[in-house]
Scaffold this active site. Sequence first.
Site, PDB file in Angstrom:
ATOM      1  N   SER A 456       0.833  -1.198   0.000  1.00  0.00           N
ATOM      2  CA  SER A 456       0.000   0.000   0.000  1.00  0.00           C
ATOM      3  C   SER A 456       0.873   1.257   0.000  1.00  0.00           C
ATOM      4  O   SER A 456       1.976   1.246   0.555  1.00  0.00           O
ATOM      5  CB  SER A 456      -0.869  -0.028   1.267  1.00  0.00           C
ATOM      6  OG  SER A 456      -1.990   0.798   1.116  1.00  0.00           O
ATOM      7  N   PRO A 457       0.405   2.352  -0.604  1.00  0.00           N
ATOM      8  CA  PRO A 457       1.216   3.577  -0.594  1.00  0.00           C
ATOM      9  C   PRO A 457       1.461   4.067   0.829  1.00  0.00           C
ATOM     10  O   PRO A 457       0.529   4.122   1.629  1.00  0.00           O
ATOM     11  CB  PRO A 457       0.369   4.583  -1.377  1.00  0.00           C
ATOM     12  CG  PRO A 457      -1.012   4.004  -1.444  1.00  0.00           C
ATOM     13  CD  PRO A 457      -0.864   2.524  -1.324  1.00  0.00           C
ATOM     14  N   GLN A 534       1.037   6.701  -6.982  1.00  0.00           N
ATOM     15  CA  GLN A 534      -0.209   7.332  -6.537  1.00  0.00           C
ATOM     16  C   GLN A 534       0.009   8.835  -6.616  1.00  0.00           C
ATOM     17  O   GLN A 534       0.914   9.357  -5.952  1.00  0.00           O
ATOM     18  CB  GLN A 534      -0.505   6.925  -5.086  1.00  0.00           C
ATOM     19  CG  GLN A 534      -1.816   7.488  -4.557  1.00  0.00           C
ATOM     20  CD  GLN A 534      -1.952   7.310  -3.052  1.00  0.00           C
ATOM     21  OE1 GLN A 534      -1.059   7.698  -2.296  1.00  0.00           O
ATOM     22  NE2 GLN A 534      -3.052   6.728  -2.623  1.00  0.00           N
ATOM     23  N   TYR A 625      -7.337  14.996   1.413  1.00  0.00           N
ATOM     24  CA  TYR A 625      -6.462  15.791   0.552  1.00  0.00           C
ATOM     25  C   TYR A 625      -7.321  16.530  -0.478  1.00  0.00           C
ATOM     26  O   TYR A 625      -8.555  16.444  -0.446  1.00  0.00           O
ATOM     27  CB  TYR A 625      -5.395  14.899  -0.093  1.00  0.00           C
ATOM     28  CG  TYR A 625      -4.467  14.293   0.945  1.00  0.00           C
ATOM     29  CD1 TYR A 625      -3.765  15.122   1.840  1.00  0.00           C
ATOM     30  CD2 TYR A 625      -4.306  12.926   1.061  1.00  0.00           C
ATOM     31  CE1 TYR A 625      -2.931  14.588   2.810  1.00  0.00           C
ATOM     32  CE2 TYR A 625      -3.472  12.374   2.036  1.00  0.00           C
ATOM     33  CZ  TYR A 625      -2.788  13.212   2.916  1.00  0.00           C
ATOM     34  OH  TYR A 625      -1.982  12.692   3.879  1.00  0.00           O
ATOM     35  N   ARG A 673      -8.236   5.966  -5.194  1.00  0.00           N
ATOM     36  CA  ARG A 673      -8.392   5.701  -3.754  1.00  0.00           C
ATOM     37  C   ARG A 673      -9.423   6.664  -3.179  1.00  0.00           C
ATOM     38  O   ARG A 673      -9.353   7.866  -3.401  1.00  0.00           O
ATOM     39  CB  ARG A 673      -7.062   5.838  -3.015  1.00  0.00           C
ATOM     40  CG  ARG A 673      -7.213   5.525  -1.539  1.00  0.00           C
ATOM     41  CD  ARG A 673      -5.896   5.320  -0.809  1.00  0.00           C
ATOM     42  NE  ARG A 673      -5.587   3.908  -0.676  1.00  0.00           N
ATOM     43  CZ  ARG A 673      -4.865   3.376   0.313  1.00  0.00           C
ATOM     44  NH1 ARG A 673      -4.356   4.138   1.262  1.00  0.00           N
ATOM     45  NH2 ARG A 673      -4.624   2.088   0.371  1.00  0.00           N
ATOM     46  N   ARG A 767       1.271  -1.256   6.935  1.00  0.00           N
ATOM     47  CA  ARG A 767       2.220  -1.306   8.060  1.00  0.00           C
ATOM     48  C   ARG A 767       3.003  -2.604   8.160  1.00  0.00           C
ATOM     49  O   ARG A 767       4.207  -2.550   8.449  1.00  0.00           O
ATOM     50  CB  ARG A 767       1.494  -0.974   9.366  1.00  0.00           C
ATOM     51  CG  ARG A 767       1.124   0.502   9.455  1.00  0.00           C
ATOM     52  CD  ARG A 767       0.088   0.770  10.496  1.00  0.00           C
ATOM     53  NE  ARG A 767      -1.144   0.076  10.189  1.00  0.00           N
ATOM     54  CZ  ARG A 767      -2.177  -0.025  11.016  1.00  0.00           C
ATOM     55  NH1 ARG A 767      -2.104   0.534  12.209  1.00  0.00           N
ATOM     56  NH2 ARG A 767      -3.276  -0.660  10.663  1.00  0.00           N
TER      57      ARG A 767
HETATM   58  C1  LIG Z   1       3.517   5.565   7.348  1.00  0.00           C
HETATM   59  C2  LIG Z   1       2.270   5.545   6.530  1.00  0.00           C
HETATM   60  C3  LIG Z   1       2.164   6.385   5.425  1.00  0.00           C
HETATM   61  C4  LIG Z   1       1.023   6.356   4.630  1.00  0.00           C
HETATM   62  N1  LIG Z   1       0.968   7.100   3.493  1.00  0.00           N
HETATM   63  C5  LIG Z   1      -0.056   6.951   2.627  1.00  0.00           C
HETATM   64  C6  LIG Z   1      -0.034   7.556   1.344  1.00  0.00           C
HETATM   65  O1  LIG Z   1       0.943   8.165   0.948  1.00  0.00           O
HETATM   66  N2  LIG Z   1      -1.113   7.415   0.560  1.00  0.00           N
HETATM   67  C7  LIG Z   1      -2.208   6.692   0.961  1.00  0.00           C
HETATM   68  O2  LIG Z   1      -3.180   6.607   0.220  1.00  0.00           O
HETATM   69  N3  LIG Z   1      -2.220   6.084   2.156  1.00  0.00           N
HETATM   70  C8  LIG Z   1      -1.170   6.164   2.977  1.00  0.00           C
HETATM   71  N4  LIG Z   1      -1.178   5.469   4.159  1.00  0.00           N
HETATM   72  C9  LIG Z   1      -2.301   4.576   4.460  1.00  0.00           C
HETATM   73  C10 LIG Z   1      -1.957   3.148   4.026  1.00  0.00           C
HETATM   74  O3  LIG Z   1      -1.785   3.047   2.634  1.00  0.00           O
HETATM   75  C11 LIG Z   1      -3.050   2.167   4.453  1.00  0.00           C
HETATM   76  O4  LIG Z   1      -4.234   2.519   3.817  1.00  0.00           O
HETATM   77  C12 LIG Z   1      -3.257   2.171   5.957  1.00  0.00           C
HETATM   78  O5  LIG Z   1      -2.014   2.179   6.657  1.00  0.00           O
HETATM   79  C13 LIG Z   1      -4.035   0.932   6.410  1.00  0.00           C
HETATM   80  O6  LIG Z   1      -3.360  -0.259   6.072  1.00  0.00           O
HETATM   81  P1  LIG Z   1      -2.564  -1.153   7.158  1.00  0.00           P
HETATM   82  O7  LIG Z   1      -3.546  -1.483   8.244  1.00  0.00           O
HETATM   83  O8  LIG Z   1      -2.110  -2.366   6.391  1.00  0.00           O
HETATM   84  O9  LIG Z   1      -1.420  -0.346   7.675  1.00  0.00           O
HETATM   85  C14 LIG Z   1      -0.039   5.507   4.966  1.00  0.00           C
HETATM   86  C15 LIG Z   1       0.067   4.701   6.090  1.00  0.00           C
HETATM   87  C16 LIG Z   1       1.213   4.686   6.854  1.00  0.00           C
HETATM   88  C17 LIG Z   1       1.305   3.744   8.032  1.00  0.00           C
END
Ligand SMILES: Cc1cc2nc3c(=O)[nH]c(=O)nc-3n(C[C@H](O)[C@H](O)[C@H](O)COP(=O)(O)O)c2cc1C
Length: 814
Positions: A456-457, A534, A625, A673, A767
């Site tokens: 994921s981004p 993204q 955003y 997204r 994560r």
């Molecule tokens: C450090 C960090 C940076 C993130 N940056 C972005 C981002 O740049 N773009 C985005 O759409 N989501 C971002 N997210 C959200 C993640 O892509 C994801 O949707 C969210 O962490 C839930 O997934 P997880 O439970 O597997 O961590 C970020 C999450 C984390 C932890």
Amino acid sequence: MNIVCIGGGPAGLYFALLMKKLNPNHQLTVVERNRAYDTFGWGVVFSDATMENMRIWDPETADQIESSFAHWDDIELQFKGRTIKSGGHGFVGIGRKKLLNILQSRCEALQVRLVFETEADSDADYPDADLIVASDGINSRIRSRYADVFEPDIVTRPNRFIWLGTKKLYEPFTFIFEKTEHGWFAAHIYKFDDQTSTFIVECPEAVWLAHRLDRMSLDESIAFCEQVFANNLQGEHLMSNARHLRGSAWLNFQRIKCEQWSHFNGRQHVVLMGDAVHTAHFAIGSGTKLALEDAIELTNQFKLAGAVKSEGGQGDESPAGIEQIPQVLQAYQAIRHIDVLRLQNAAWNAMEWFEVCGERYCDQLEPEQFMYSMLTRSQRISHENLRLRDKGWLEGFERWFAQRARAQVLSQTQAQPDAKIGVGAGEGAKEKSPPPPMFTPYKQRSVVLKNRVVVSPMAQYSAHDGVPGDFHLVHLGARAMGGAGLVFVEMTCTSADGRITPGCPGLYNDTQREAFKRIVDWVHSHSDAKIAIQIGHAGAKGSTRRAWDGIDQPLQAPQPAVPEGEQAWPLISASPQQYLKGVSDWSREMNRDDMDRVLQDFVAATHRAAQAGFDWLELHCAHGYLLSSFISPLTNQRTDDYGGLLANRLRYPLRVFAAVRAAWPQALPMSVRISAHDWVEGGITPDDAVNIARAFKAAGADMIDCSSGQVSKEEQPVYGRMFQTPFADRIRNEAGIATIAVGAISEADHVNSIISAGRADLCAVARPHLANPAWTLTEAAKIGYKGVVWPAPYRAGKPQMETLFERERAAREA
Ligand SMILES: Cc1cc2nc3c(=O)[nH]c(=O)nc-3n(C[C@H](O)[C@H](O)[C@H](O)COP(=O)(O)O)c2cc1C
Ligand SMILES: Cc1cc2nc3c(=O)[nH]c(=O)nc-3n(C[C@H](O)[C@H](O)[C@H](O)COP(=O)(O)OP(=O)(O)OC[C@H]3O[C@@H](n4cnc5c(N)ncnc54)[C@H](O)[C@@H]3O)c2cc1C
């Protein structure tokens, strides 16, 4: 102690007999409005585990129940002309009447006083009792009498059901789905003795009304159901035994929860038990189990209190005194409410599945996948759990799924003739058993992903002047080698003033494009992962510090002491906004020129992304955003054509989407997204999310990446395993567009369950990939799947990791 149970259902009778057994000196009375040995209802179901518990507490009752019940392991689905069966599910069924008769005669044997044909009006009718047990069922009068204390929370659900029986015997637990001109009907059928099966028919209210079932008598309703299920019944009749009930025989399920389970009425203690205090939908058939387990736990608490009272904890049959009742009742609620809540949550999921299946799954899913979805409806049964229950069935399903995936990929064969697509490719070619769904390939436009895992981004705040450097090469390169099918670069900004922080990357100049090209080329030449970008604009959430310097905290205003690249810049968004009240900088409302400029920036970034060689592009319309700020009513208060109703709020994001889509190569996929839920009253809801997805689909989006929240600080998200997957599920199956699920997906078992049930097409994992770039390779080894291909230089690590996990599994099983 003098105890009166109001209501002689499973809860009241079983508690009375257990308490009498615990101490024969207790006086126990059960007051029941029905006649002795007379009850309505067909069969009830509970699990093998409940039986084991009952055996510990009263082997006599358990023996009698066991000798009367029907036991079955199989669940059968009859759907679209197909019959699918899976085993290992372990239920027992018994006629409600038979169960009550066993409990009544056991009560008599233990000298519990049973008073039949007596309507208890209130607890005040029994002034001499020390304890009143309100086991008076779902419409409990006692609960209503003290509603201000018990604080019942009663939710009436939309589906209609009718509880019927039939002489036709069904060996497995059977589910039949039939479509009529107005919609789908479901039947839940189980045999409970050697002559009769329970046959519950269920449908949505709208379907019920469309068939005018609200105007039909009981006999007409039965005739209608016989006709709907005629193919299966083949002339056999349906029967009712609830002719005494007033009103429609078609009911709505009521989910009941109580804040408080007991009360001191000034003279004696009153405690709720069974359906009086909680209900669980019949979709997981556990109301009787809960009632019996309540009875066991309350008895257990009296037993423990008695043991404490008698010296040194000896003689656990010493009677607990009246003075201990408050602590006993408190402990009873403390322990039971957790188990009950867990079961109610599972029952809720299962119930909702039946409520929406007609609209969401019946027409969309093929029987194999429909069966999988139905079996995992409560979300308590996972992929590996199904394997334990019926390995043969699950492998058959996996084979079916792999064939479908392969067919989907090969549907445009020429696009990537050398693509490594899982089964039949690389090491996978040697496999005999099918790959788990997580490891099946997936295709969008010309791009074939080797499996269903997406990195994921994730913002890394490590770029300089928007240029990704060695950090990004190592970070993204490691994850590309780690087994995921698709690796996302973090949100990459379309202009310098569109960045979240000074550390965020951009694609607004050619230096940035070349820096990304180096990374993309590396990923393509050293791995078989695809790489996605993204693109987004931070809007009102921009001009903040890197996460570790204070997430969402504004940068310092320009002044000589602050280095140039670290100075705050002006913010724009749909409407003026301050993301953190009293802290963030205010954004100003975008005017038409701003809108045109930002759109051009998106297009320019898209051209650069294509030139850099990215395989996939995602438009960031989530998390508050800039584009998201147009969509959510919480952040869009515009009075022009771009504000107001959802269709207007979507206008600018759709304009940007269309321009980007036109600039992005047609052969390559685009996802969007979205925040599918703002988690704030008045914000975007999952209903809106389906419409948002439909709009992007109509504009040409290939997939919706279903995130949620981060739009407002007022949000109250409900976290939990896979907590955003329901949004991906709904959008996929209601809007008819492929989805990416994301959020607390942390094991292969989660990915397999989501993909298999058709809740999403891809799973994004964020994560866990921070801790372990090779998350996919690790998860494959954990579940014992050897068909995954490791990068050539790393292969020596594969057998070792597999052996270590194999040993761990063996030790756990031992
Ligand atoms: C450090 C960090 C940076 C993130 N940056 C972005 C981002 O740049 N773009 C985005 O759409 N989501 C971002 N997210 C959200 C993640 O892509 C994801 O949707 C969210 O962490 C839930 O997934 P997880 O439970 O597997 O961590 C970020 C999450 C984390 C932890
Ligand atoms: C369609 C359907 C299918 C179901 N299937 C299952 C299943 O498969 N498995 C399962 O475990 N559960 C099932 N249930 C739920 C199950 O029937 C109940 O959860 C269970 O019976 C609860 O037991 P109880 O003793 O708390 O209440 P009840 O069984 O409702 O007993 C309450 C008793 O109190 C009596 N009473 C009420 N008020 C008074 C009064 N004022 N004075 C005197 N007597 C009174 C009533 O006559 C009744 O006998 C199903 C329910 C429905 C509607």
